[in-house]
Design an enzyme around this catalytic site. Structure first.
Site, PDB file in Angstrom:
ATOM      1  N   GLU A  27       0.823  -1.214   0.000  1.00 20.40           N
ATOM      2  CA  GLU A  27       0.000   0.000   0.000  1.00 20.40           C
ATOM      3  C   GLU A  27       0.859   1.267   0.000  1.00 20.40           C
ATOM      4  O   GLU A  27       0.336   2.373   0.119  1.00 20.40           O
ATOM      5  CB  GLU A  27      -0.945  -0.013   1.203  1.00 20.40           C
ATOM      6  CG  GLU A  27      -2.018  -1.098   1.079  1.00 20.40           C
ATOM      7  CD  GLU A  27      -2.840  -1.286   2.351  1.00 20.40           C
ATOM      8  OE1 GLU A  27      -2.276  -1.104   3.450  1.00 20.40           O
ATOM      9  OE2 GLU A  27      -4.023  -1.615   2.239  1.00 20.40           O
ATOM     10  N   TYR A  94      -5.081 -10.508   4.114  1.00 25.59           N
ATOM     11  CA  TYR A  94      -3.839 -10.504   3.325  1.00 25.59           C
ATOM     12  C   TYR A  94      -3.413 -11.925   2.992  1.00 25.59           C
ATOM     13  O   TYR A  94      -3.483 -12.827   3.838  1.00 25.59           O
ATOM     14  CB  TYR A  94      -2.719  -9.814   4.119  1.00 25.59           C
ATOM     15  CG  TYR A  94      -1.385  -9.826   3.395  1.00 25.59           C
ATOM     16  CD1 TYR A  94      -1.165  -9.013   2.292  1.00 25.59           C
ATOM     17  CD2 TYR A  94      -0.349 -10.656   3.822  1.00 25.59           C
ATOM     18  CE1 TYR A  94       0.053  -9.019   1.615  1.00 25.59           C
ATOM     19  CE2 TYR A  94       0.870 -10.675   3.153  1.00 25.59           C
ATOM     20  CZ  TYR A  94       1.067  -9.851   2.052  1.00 25.59           C
ATOM     21  OH  TYR A  94       2.263  -9.859   1.389  1.00 25.59           O
ATOM     22  N   GLY A 103      -7.467 -19.612  -3.740  1.00 27.33           N
ATOM     23  CA  GLY A 103      -8.616 -19.758  -2.847  1.00 27.33           C
ATOM     24  C   GLY A 103      -8.332 -19.461  -1.383  1.00 27.33           C
ATOM     25  O   GLY A 103      -9.228 -19.610  -0.533  1.00 27.33           O
ATOM     26  N   GLY A 105      -7.512 -16.487   0.085  1.00 28.59           N
ATOM     27  CA  GLY A 105      -8.208 -15.263   0.510  1.00 28.59           C
ATOM     28  C   GLY A 105      -9.694 -15.513   0.717  1.00 28.59           C
ATOM     29  O   GLY A 105     -10.272 -15.113   1.725  1.00 28.59           O
ATOM     30  N   ASN A 132      -9.858   0.726  -5.135  1.00 27.10           N
ATOM     31  CA  ASN A 132      -9.510  -0.699  -5.135  1.00 27.10           C
ATOM     32  C   ASN A 132     -10.621  -1.522  -5.802  1.00 27.10           C
ATOM     33  O   ASN A 132     -11.317  -2.306  -5.156  1.00 27.10           O
ATOM     34  CB  ASN A 132      -9.264  -1.152  -3.699  1.00 27.10           C
ATOM     35  CG  ASN A 132      -8.597  -2.530  -3.621  1.00 27.10           C
ATOM     36  OD1 ASN A 132      -8.475  -3.213  -4.637  1.00 27.10           O
ATOM     37  ND2 ASN A 132      -8.194  -2.916  -2.444  1.00 27.10           N
ATOM     38  N   TYR A 139     -16.081  -8.378  -3.629  1.00 21.87           N
ATOM     39  CA  TYR A 139     -17.045  -8.401  -2.520  1.00 21.87           C
ATOM     40  C   TYR A 139     -18.481  -8.194  -3.004  1.00 21.87           C
ATOM     41  O   TYR A 139     -19.402  -8.842  -2.512  1.00 21.87           O
ATOM     42  CB  TYR A 139     -16.675  -7.343  -1.478  1.00 21.87           C
ATOM     43  CG  TYR A 139     -15.386  -7.644  -0.744  1.00 21.87           C
ATOM     44  CD1 TYR A 139     -15.242  -8.831  -0.035  1.00 21.87           C
ATOM     45  CD2 TYR A 139     -14.319  -6.758  -0.759  1.00 21.87           C
ATOM     46  CE1 TYR A 139     -14.057  -9.130   0.634  1.00 21.87           C
ATOM     47  CE2 TYR A 139     -13.133  -7.045  -0.084  1.00 21.87           C
ATOM     48  CZ  TYR A 139     -13.010  -8.231   0.606  1.00 21.87           C
ATOM     49  OH  TYR A 139     -11.850  -8.525   1.261  1.00 21.87           O
ATOM     50  N   GLU A 151     -26.051   4.531   1.266  1.00 22.53           N
ATOM     51  CA  GLU A 151     -26.713   5.298   2.320  1.00 22.53           C
ATOM     52  C   GLU A 151     -25.970   6.575   2.702  1.00 22.53           C
ATOM     53  O   GLU A 151     -26.500   7.399   3.451  1.00 22.53           O
ATOM     54  CB  GLU A 151     -26.890   4.413   3.575  1.00 22.53           C
ATOM     55  CG  GLU A 151     -27.744   3.167   3.302  1.00 22.53           C
ATOM     56  CD  GLU A 151     -27.853   2.242   4.511  1.00 22.53           C
ATOM     57  OE1 GLU A 151     -27.277   2.548   5.577  1.00 22.53           O
ATOM     58  OE2 GLU A 151     -28.531   1.196   4.388  1.00 22.53           O
TER      59      GLU A 151
END
Lengths: 171, 171
Positions: A27, A94, A103, A105, A132, A139, A151
């Site tokens: 990062e 990570y 698989g 993660g 990202n 997700y 929201e």
């Protein structure tokens, strides 16, 4: 590839510290890391732990080129909704670069979802940076909702001098 | 007006439940509240509590028209940054309408900032809706940073069927 997901033990904190730093380097913010395995041991393995952690482990035969068998982690803690009750929050996920696309993660995320449902948690939350896209897409494809987009929730923070000054106003 | 801020006790959970509902009515989402004082008692006063709570109390002489002396609360829990260590998160802050503009809300926020600094927490975080300008302005005037605006953090959530399906993928 064979791997197992298991609860972290105090002796895993050095490996977790190493991976926290690897993630921060990725990062481009390695100088932001202010904690070491000592704080991780103290804060994660006391009577009222501040966090919990799962690690991914591969067999000795598949260790990394540097000799590591602990190749991923997910760090989480319990939170609370005054509408829904118990919740779980994923702080970090990570997997070492050489062990991705296998698989691990997905297994780590699914494992804390399982811990959460077993503990009667009503939701699993986490934060993702808006640039990202690969993570956001992953997700969302799994059914996550983006509460900031949907929201309008903004995350605010007091730290440093602002936090100290605020604390001094306490009666 | 005289008031005190103190740690909530199990017997305060009915008052906290009442104020959680008042806050949800104000936010026009009362049907979202699925918990009662029973869950609040179980989850906040066990060996590893899921949350902590402070309440604001006024003297009997200043009770509300409905007879309440517990007129505000702040609900918080500990979180963890893998860069900074211990942190504290403010989930809810509420003061009954008739008791606002008297410094009770500020005293509640300042009190958890004080708890946080005493517990060596590196920051206090919380979420605010982007349309809630009065709250945003108040927190920013006190030195808070908007991490969503500044760094692009989005809050994501798995719940319901998506959470159950994800948990079923655990190894």
């Amino acid at each position: 590839m064979n791997f197992i997901i298991r609860a972290a033990r105090p002796e895993d904190c050095k490996a977790v510290e190493r991976m926290i730093m690897e993630l921060a380097v990725y990062e481009r913010m390695p100088d932001q890391v202010k904690i070491s395995h000592k704080e991780l041991e103290r804060d994660g393995f006391s009577q009222n732990p501040f966090y919990h952690c799962l690690v991914a482990e591969v067999p000795e035969a598949h260790k990394s080129t540097e000799g590591h068998t602990t190749v991923g982690y997910v760090l989480y803690y319990y939170t609370y909704s005054t509408w829904k009750g118990r919740c779980i929050y994923m702080e970090d996920l990570y997997v070492m670069p050489d062990f991705r696309e296998r698989g691990i993660g997905k297994a780590l995320v699914a494992s804390i979802a399982k811990v959460g449902t077993e503990q009667q948690c009503m939701h699993l939350q986490f934060s993702v940076l808006d640039w990202n896209k690969p993570s956001l897409d992953f997700y969302m494809s799994k059914g996550a909702q983006d509460l900031t987009a949907k929201e309008g929730w903004h995350l605010l923070r007091f730290d440093g001098v602002a936090l100290i000054k605020l604390a001094q106003e306490a009666p």
